[in-house]
Scaffold this active site. Structure first.
Site, PDB file in Angstrom:
ATOM      1  N   TYR A  41       0.752  -1.347   0.219  1.00  0.00           N
ATOM      2  CA  TYR A  41       0.309   0.086   0.112  1.00  0.00           C
ATOM      3  C   TYR A  41       0.810   1.238   0.123  1.00  0.00           C
ATOM      4  O   TYR A  41       2.088   0.921   0.927  1.00  0.00           O
ATOM      5  CB  TYR A  41      -0.938   0.637   0.837  1.00  0.00           C
ATOM      6  CG  TYR A  41      -1.946  -0.765   1.111  1.00  0.00           C
ATOM      7  CD1 TYR A  41      -3.170  -0.894   0.557  1.00  0.00           C
ATOM      8  CD2 TYR A  41      -2.292  -1.911   1.396  1.00  0.00           C
ATOM      9  CE1 TYR A  41      -4.657  -1.260   0.494  1.00  0.00           C
ATOM     10  CE2 TYR A  41      -3.182  -2.682   0.729  1.00  0.00           C
ATOM     11  CZ  TYR A  41      -4.250  -2.806   0.659  1.00  0.00           C
ATOM     12  OH  TYR A  41      -5.797  -3.486   0.584  1.00  0.00           O
ATOM     13  N   GLU A  42       0.159   2.508  -0.306  1.00  0.00           N
ATOM     14  CA  GLU A  42       1.137   3.527  -0.723  1.00  0.00           C
ATOM     15  C   GLU A  42       1.560   3.871   0.451  1.00  0.00           C
ATOM     16  O   GLU A  42       2.921   4.762   0.681  1.00  0.00           O
ATOM     17  CB  GLU A  42       0.358   5.110  -1.674  1.00  0.00           C
ATOM     18  CG  GLU A  42       0.134   4.352  -2.644  1.00  0.00           C
ATOM     19  CD  GLU A  42      -0.758   5.790  -3.601  1.00  0.00           C
ATOM     20  OE1 GLU A  42      -1.452   6.221  -2.781  1.00  0.00           O
ATOM     21  OE2 GLU A  42      -1.373   5.071  -4.169  1.00  0.00           O
TER      22      GLU A  42
END
Length: 245
Positions: A41-42
Site C-alpha cells: 500500500y502507498e
C-alpha cells in the site's frame, strides 16, 4: 470493473495498491485466483492482508498481518523506483489514445478551466511499475484523443519513445464500465472485449477519437456469483464504492 481488473492480477505479482476500486480488485484477486498476491500500500505496508475495507490510505487496518511497515519514502524508493513492483493501478480525469493520464488540469496549464489534485504518486507508478492497469468510467470527456496535460506517462509518442525516456513497463489494460482495452505494437489503444450490457457503438460514442477494435472482439466475462458475493458481503459490505447494488 472490479472483477475484470482482478483478473489482470497473477498470484506471483507484487502490486502497489491505493484505496477505492483498485483496493477491492486486489483483495478480490487474493481471495480467489491469486492467493500469493503481495499487496504494497502507498502508505508503506508491505504484503498486507487488511481485515476490512480501509477508510483511507492511512487506515491502521492496512497493517493487518503485514510483512512490514516502512516509511513512505522507502516504499517508493526501495520498492517502486527500484523496480520491485510488478503492477500499479491508476485512474485520472483524462486518458488518451496512448494511455497517457491527466490528473493535473483541464484546459491550458497557465489558465486552466479546472485545476485538479495533481500527481501524488501516480507519475512514479506509471514510470516504474512493469505493468499498469487503468480503471475509469467511460465517457467522451474522460477519453479525449490527447490529454490536456501528461501527468502520468503512457506510451507518450509510442512504445519506442517510452523506452527512450528510460521508463519501465507501460499501460497494459484499460478497464472501464463499457469495455476492456489494450495497446498494440505502436502503443495505440484498441478494444479487446465489450461488456455484455454495452456495445461497440456505445464504446465508440463514449470515446473522443476513432477507436480501433480487435479483429476478434469478444464479450467480457461477467463476474461470477461467488465474486459478486465476496465484493458485496466481505470486501465492501456497506457499499462505499459499489453503492450496495
Amino acid at each position: 470493473m472490479i472483477a475484470r481488473s482482478a483478473q489482470e492480477l497473477r498470484s506471483e505479482d507484487t502490486v502497489l495498491v491505493g484505496v477505492g476500486v483498485p483496493n477491492l480488485a486486489c483483495n478480490l484477486a487474493k481471495r480467489t485466483h491469486a492467493p500469493d498476491l503481495q499487496m504494497v500500500y502507498e502508505s508503506g505496508t508491505v504484503d498486507s492482508n487488511p481485515s476490512k475495507l480501509p477508510l483511507s490510505i492511512g487506515d491502521p487496518v492496512l497493517a493487518t498481518d503485514a510483512r512490514s511497515v516502512v516509511p513512505m519514502a522507502d516504499g517508493f524508493g526501495r520498492y517502486l523506483q527500484a523496480g520491485r513492483i510488478d503492477v500499479g493501478f491508476l485512474g485520472g480525469a483524462q486518458i488518451d489514445s496512448r494511455g497517457n493520464i491527466n490528473s493535473t488540469v483541464i484546459g491550458d496549464y497557465d489558465d486552466p478551466d479546472v485545476r485538479l489534485p495533481g500527481s501524488g504518486g501516480a507519475c512514479e507508478i506509471a514510470s516504474n511499475t512493469h505493468r499498469t492497469i487503468v480503471i475509469s468510467p467511460h465517457s467522451r470527456r474522460r477519453f479525449p484523443e490527447e490529454v490536456d496535460f501528461v501527468t502520468s506517462p503512457g506510451y507518450v509518442g509510442g512504445r519506442e519513445n517510452r523506452a527512450e525516456l528510460g521508463l519501465r513497463g507501460g499501460p497494459e489494460a484499460v478497464v472501464t464500465d463499457k469495455a476492456v482495452m489494450r495497446f498494440d505494437e505502436a502503443g495505440e489503444m484498441y478494444v479487446e472485449t465489450v461488456h455484455p450490457d454495452s456495445s461497440r457503438e456505445a464504446v465508440q460514442d463514449a470515446t473522443g477519437w476513432d477507436l480501433q477494435f480487435a479483429d476478434d472482439v469478444g464479450e467480457t466475462r461477467p463476474p461470477s456469483t461467488d465474486e459478486i458475493e465476496l465484493v458485496r458481503e466481505e470486501l465492501d459490505p456497506d457499499g462505499v464504492y459499489t453503492g450496495g447494488e
